[in-house]
Design a protein around this motif. Structure first.
Motif, PDB file in Angstrom:
ATOM      1  N   ASN A 112       6.307   4.952 -17.022  1.00 46.43           N
ATOM      2  CA  ASN A 112       6.882   6.125 -17.696  1.00 46.43           C
ATOM      3  C   ASN A 112       6.148   7.357 -17.254  1.00 46.43           C
ATOM      4  OD1 ASN A 112       8.739   4.692 -19.139  1.00 46.43           O
ATOM      5  ND2 ASN A 112       7.261   4.324 -20.817  1.00 46.43           N
ATOM      6  N   ILE A 113       6.880   8.218 -16.703  1.00 45.42           N
ATOM      7  CA  ILE A 113       6.261   9.464 -16.267  1.00 45.42           C
ATOM      8  C   ILE A 113       6.779  10.548 -17.183  1.00 45.42           C
ATOM      9  CG2 ILE A 113       6.057  11.115 -14.403  1.00 45.42           C
ATOM     10  CD1 ILE A 113       6.558   8.711 -12.493  1.00 45.42           C
ATOM     11  N   SER A 114       5.874  11.178 -17.796  1.00 44.63           N
ATOM     12  CA  SER A 114       6.339  12.275 -18.673  1.00 44.63           C
ATOM     13  C   SER A 114       6.335  13.535 -17.864  1.00 44.63           C
ATOM     14  CB  SER A 114       5.428  12.391 -19.898  1.00 44.63           C
ATOM     15  OG  SER A 114       4.116  12.592 -19.460  1.00 44.63           O
ATOM     16  N   ILE A 115       7.432  14.134 -17.948  1.00 38.95           N
ATOM     17  CA  ILE A 115       7.568  15.385 -17.200  1.00 38.95           C
ATOM     18  C   ILE A 115       7.668  16.503 -18.204  1.00 38.95           C
ATOM     19  CG2 ILE A 115       9.064  16.681 -15.649  1.00 38.95           C
ATOM     20  CD1 ILE A 115       9.915  13.903 -14.528  1.00 38.95           C
ATOM     21  N   GLU A 116       6.842  17.439 -17.938  1.00 33.25           N
ATOM     22  CA  GLU A 116       6.792  18.544 -18.897  1.00 33.25           C
ATOM     23  C   GLU A 116       7.197  19.798 -18.144  1.00 33.25           C
ATOM     24  OE1 GLU A 116       3.583  19.973 -22.269  1.00 33.25           O
ATOM     25  OE2 GLU A 116       3.049  18.489 -20.750  1.00 33.25           O
TER      26      GLU A 116
END
Lengths: 141, 645
Positions: free
Chosen positions: B6-10
């Motif tokens: 899971n890559i959180s992209i902000e």
């Protein structure tokens, strides 16, 4: 103060002085602080607080300081009362004077009473003699 | 896909951070809306500046137009060369644009359909001073209110004291200090009401505590009795064992069979009630005096009880509870009881006390002996503190005066032993009680004799000067009307257990406490008086005393004393009076006549001269004779017999 007081008495007297000074100092300091707060000399810029909070804080601080002044005043009253009490309890010369006066009073009273009793006794004795005479020579016994 | 991470992209922060809360959440400033943005941008338009730019451009154009052949700026030259009204056109267009924009702005401002013109908040709005002033004003007001409240409280308490005439604590304390011993122990004021300083050695302490009376109570007390004396600002607390009233009851009574029960109940009866007024209302002086009295009574009783146990009397003294019993004289008991009514044990003392004998028990109480007891203990206190000089300045002990003199006077062992003996209080009070009884009994005997015996008058005079254990009475025996002729006087010293009679003839007789002895003695003195009085009367009348004997050997034996007699002859010598006095019978008077006037010679007596020898005595009935008393009768008799007819 020049008398040779016992150590604890000396300490007590010193504590009275310090109490006096402390109370007066507390009154003065608190008053000065109130004035300073009123003037707003405290730098407002550095305060992190909201203005209203600051004002509230100042209000409370002033109240507390005013209450401190009142406390110091009452403490002074207490001090006066304590000193009075100390004086009353430890003023031996005046107590001695009172005792001498009392004893003199009672002595004179005693003398008076003695004199009165003596004269009363003399009168009664004289009367008793006559009455005894009369009683024993009468036919009614 | 299974191992996908899971890559959180902000999104990058586009908006400004307004606040970071404590949980780390960032609160952004909302992006500007279109209208706001436009308004902001429009606000940024500097018309004057752009004008200036236009001017500058124009100036440049003008400057460029003048040196036309200049190669430096081809572009400008090209434009200007191309369109000479270019600048004008530009200016006009600019003006048009500006006017259009102005019209648009005005339209927008006027129509308010799509956009609203909002005044933009200035960055720094300075409304602070007023808020601060108000805030400070409020703060100062609050502080001042606190100060004023404090002042008001002080002033109110002071005013209340002055206006309502409330007693001052310190004044009362001063009064207390002048009369009682006080000291400060930590935060409390403690006083001492014991008699230690006066020489008492009693172990019980008399500590009391001084406190300030609560103001409400004072107010209450003041409102209760406004006319009465002001209540005290002091409150003294005495220990419960010293509360109430106590006194030493002294009773003298005849011995009873059931001594213990009888006396205990009677002593409980005589307990007085509480002091007038409630305990709390009482003034401190009275309260302390009562407590001191309780302490004194306790000390007195403790001392007496200890002495009663220690003394080895022939009839042992008894100590039962709060009662000491001692035998004063055979059949008579002295009861000393400690009555203490501290309000608590009142309840269990009362059930018995409600009986009507209470009054009788109380009246028996001997105030004089009670007073003597107090006096004795005070004398002990006094002697404890007052030592005769010389004594060491620091030492509380010193030899007695008699001891001091013992050396120079070379006292022997017995004298010294005698000095060391000290009479205990109990012994002294018993002596006083004994004396009291002796005095009362002697009084009674003398009065009854004076009532019984009418003929010679018996006049007793009690001496006004006497001591607690010794008194003196002078007895005169005389006849009415003949007191100048003869009077017999004797003095009786009443002691503790004995009587000492000093008679007229100088003889001293010691009598015991049995008062029959005194009675007998007085009777003897009466008859003796009669005899001497008759002789004195006879002497006055010119009669001659032929014989007198105070101790006749003849006749029956008298139970008390001896018979006495005397013989008197008339001045002419022809009459004789014989008087015989027997204390048990009375006085008998006989007369004889010789010579008789008429003489008849008989066989036995033939001559008249024998008549002079005296004749037979005839008894005279005295009670039939006239005369006030015996001496008067005798005088009349003598006068009668003296007359020649």
């Amino acid at each position: 103060m020049h008398r040779n007081l016992p150590q604890n008495k000396e300490a007590l007297l010193k504590s009275y002085t310090t109490r006096l000074k402390e109370d007066i100092k507390s009154m003065l300091e608190n008053f000065e602080e109130i004035i300073r707060l009123a003037k707003g000399e405290r730098g407002e810029s550095e305060s992190q607080l909201n203005r209203m909070t600051q004002i509230e804080q100042d209000t409370f601080e002033m109240q507390v300081r005013a209450a401190n002044i009142v406390r110091a005043g009452e403490s002074l009253m207490k001090l006066v009362s304590d000193i009075k009490q100390y004086l009353i309890l430890n003023d031996f010369p005046s107590v001695n004077e009172a005792i001498t006066q009392n004893s003199k009073l009672f002595r004179t009273k005693q003398q008076e009473c003695d004199q009165k009793l003596m004269s009363l006794r003399d009168d009664i004795a004289a009367d008793l003699y006559d009455l005894e005479d009369e009683y024993f020579t009468s036919i009614y016994k | 896909m299974a191992n996908s991470v899971n890559i959180s992209i902000e999104a990058p922060i586009e908006n400004q951070i307004q606040e970071i809360t404590y949980d780390g959440q960032e609160i952004y400033q909302a992006p500007l809306s279109m209208s706001e943005n436009l308004a902001r941008l429009a606000q940024k338009i500097d018309f004057s500046k752009s004008d200036d730019e236009f001017c500058n451009i124009k100036k440049e154009g003008e400057s460029n137009t003048d040196p036309k052949p200049d190669d430096d700026s081809k572009d400008a030259n090209y434009q200007s060369s191309l369109w000479p009204w270019e600048s004008v056109r530009n200016k006009l267009r600019n003006a048009l644009t500006e006017v259009c924009v102005l019209a648009d702005v005005l339209n927008i401002a006027k129509e308010k359909r799509y956009m609203v013109l909002d005044p933009v908040q200035p960055e720094q709005v300075d409304n602070r001073p007023m808020v601060q002033v108000y805030g400070r004003k409020k703060a100062l007001g609050a502080a001042a209110a606190v100060l004023l409240a404090g002042v008001e409280r002080l002033r109110a308490s002071e005013n209340m004291r002055i206006n309502r005439n409330m007693p001052d604590f310190h004044i009362d304390l001063l009064r207390l200090r002048q009369n009682w011993r006080l000291k400060k122990v930590s935060n409390t004021i403690v006083g001492d009401l014991s008699y230690r300083t006066a020489g008492s050695k009693f172990s019980q302490t008399g500590v009391f505590e001084v406190t300030k009376a609560p103001e409400e109570q004072m107010m209450q007390a003041m409102s209760m009795n406004a006319a009465g004396p002001a209540p005290s600002a002091l409150r003294v607390t005495v220990p419960p064992e010293l509360q109430g009233v106590a006194f030493i009851s002294v009773l003298c009574q005849k011995e009873q069979e059931e001594v213990v029960t009888a006396t205990l109940s009677s002593s409980a009866l005589s307990c007085p009630g509480t002091l007038p007024g409630d305990g709390a209302d009482l003034h401190w002086q009275q309260k302390l005096e009562a407590a001191q009295n309780v302490l004194f009574c306790k000390e007195l009783f403790a001392r007496l009880a200890a002495e009663a146990v220690q003394l080895d009397a022939s009839i042992p003294h008894m100590v039962v509870g709060n009662q000491i019993m001692a035998t004063v004289l055979p059949g008579i008991q002295l009861l000393i009881g400690l009555c203490h009514n501290n309000g608590q044990n009142n309840a269990n003392a009362n059930p018995e006390g409600s009986r009507p004998e209470g009054a009788a028990g109380k009246s028996d109480h001997d105030h004089v002996l009670e007073h003597s007891l107090h006096q004795l203990l005070r004398a002990v206190h006094h002697s404890n503190t007052h030592h005769p000089f010389p004594h060491p300045a620091t030492g509380p002990l010193g030899p007695s005066k008699r001891r001091c003199l013992a050396g120079p006077m070379a006292a022997d062992r017995y004298e010294l032993l005698d000095m060391s003996k000290e009479q205990s209080l109990l012994e002294q009070i018993i002596q006083q009680a004994q004396h009291f009884f002796m005095r009362r009994r002697s009084e009674y005997v003398l009065d009854t004799i004076a009532k019984e015996v009418k003929d010679p008058l018996i006049v007793s005079h009690w001496n006004a000067l006497n001591s607690p254990t010794q008194s003196c009475v002078k007895i005169n025996i005389m006849a009415y009307g003949y007191d100048a002729v003869c009077r017999t006087s004797l003095v009786v010293h009443v002691g503790e257990k004995t009587l000492k009679c000093i008679c007229r003839d100088g003889k001293v007789r010691h009598l015991s406490y049995e008062l029959q002895e005194l009675r007998d003695l007085i009777y003897c003195q009466i008859y003796q008086h009669q005899m001497t009085a008759v002789q004195a009367v006879g002497r006055c009348m010119g009669w001659q005393l032929l014989a007198s004997s105070s101790h006749l050997g003849s006749g029956p034996v008298e139970p008390l004393g001896n018979a006495s007699s005397c013989l008197l002859a008339s001045p002419t010598g022809d009459r004789m009076i014989a008087i015989r006095c027997e204390p048990s019978v009375g006085i008998q008077v006989f007369i004889a006549q010789s010579p008789r006037k008429d003489f008849f010679a008989s066989e036995l007596v033939q001559d008249k001269k024998w008549e002079n020898l005296g004749g037979a005595f005839k008894e005279i009935k005295l009670d039939k004779m006239e005369g006030k008393n015996f001496l008067n009768k005798m005088e009349l008799l003598m006068a009668c017999l003296s007359s020649p007819t």
